[in-house]
Design an enzyme around this catalytic site. Structure first.
Site, PDB file in Angstrom:
ATOM      1  N   SER A  41       0.062 -12.116  -9.238  1.00 12.98           N
ATOM      2  CA  SER A  41       0.422 -10.706  -9.433  1.00 12.98           C
ATOM      3  C   SER A  41       1.896 -10.414  -9.183  1.00 12.98           C
ATOM      4  O   SER A  41       2.400  -9.382  -9.618  1.00 12.98           O
ATOM      5  CB  SER A  41      -0.429  -9.815  -8.530  1.00 12.98           C
ATOM      6  N   LYS A 106       3.355  -6.952  -2.455  1.00 11.23           N
ATOM      7  CA  LYS A 106       3.787  -6.186  -3.621  1.00 11.23           C
ATOM      8  C   LYS A 106       5.233  -5.731  -3.409  1.00 11.23           C
ATOM      9  O   LYS A 106       5.806  -5.877  -2.336  1.00 11.23           O
ATOM     10  CB  LYS A 106       2.904  -4.946  -3.842  1.00 11.23           C
TER      11      LYS A 106
END
Length: 231
Positions: A41, A106
């Site tokens: 991701s 993230k």
């Protein structure tokens, strides 16, 4: 006879190992902690199986800064679980020296007060009206022939914010394949949506500052220039 001479060689080894474990535990608890990247991701910035170092002191002086890559504990219901690998890290996990709970990595896109908009005609995200040039670190998605640095929810047209005080809006660099704030964003078309896209600042472990494994991937991580002009 000195204390050193009273110890056997085995006892000395055990003493050194115990001291090393204590020092390692103190460093992991207060200063820098290793984490394992389980998914793609955050590609191309972070790859699957990368080992990263997180600066835990970065949280001492306040909230993370836009553009930082951060590790945070799952705020609840985020389907991007971080699995512990086996081997030496499995042993360290068993004795509390490797994270065994669910942590996520993230990039911070928005901080308290920010409004994030997707997307302009060039497919760029905007933060507080400032378009982000993210081509150096992010992978856009492509929907119906259109390149977009934000997921299609829907038609590359959405906004989020203002971000509440004490919270963050985060996204993976692999924009089409990341379970991030955008996945938990309620849109105007949804009449029964209870998702919350914000990550509490208190959940942040720290800022990722280095990739330490594998050897060929060793590098320092810096904040992209794209976020420098946002007010």
């Amino acid at each position: 006879m000195s204390f050193r001479r009273r110890l056997s060689a085995r006892q000395e080894i055990l003493l050194v190992v115990a001291a090393a474990v204590v020092v390692f535990a103190l460093v992991q608890t207060f200063f820098a902690q290793q984490f394992y990247v389980p998914s793609g991701s955050m590609e191309p910035t972070l790859h699957v199986n990368d080992r990263i170092l997180v600066d835990k002191t970065s949280t001492w002086s306040g909230s993370p800064i836009r553009g930082d890559v951060v590790v945070f504990s799952d705020p609840g219901g985020w389907d991007d679980r971080a699995a512990n690998p086996g081997g030496i890290n499995g042993v360290l996990s068993a004795i509390g020296l490797y994270p065994s709970d669910n942590h996520i990595v993230k990039r911070v896109i928005g901080i308290a007060g920010d409004t994030i908009t997707c997307c302009n005609p060039q497919g760029q995200l905007s933060v507080n009206g400032h378009a982000l040039d993210e081509h150096t670190y992010a992978v856009p998605g492509v929907w119906d022939g259109k390149t977009c640095y934000g997921p299609m929810i829907p038609n590359c047209r959405w906004s989020a914010g203002p971000v509440p005080p004490g919270y963050l809006f985060v996204m993976g660099d692999n924009r089409a394949h990341s379970a991030d704030s955008t996945v938990h964003l309620c849109t105007a078309a949804e009449t029964d949506c209870h998702d919350v896209p914000w990550v509490p600042v208190d959940n942040v472990v720290g800022r990722v500052f280095a990739i330490i494994w594998p050897v060929g991937r060793w590098t320092w991580l810096s904040r992209p220039a794209a976020f420098g002009e946002i007010s």
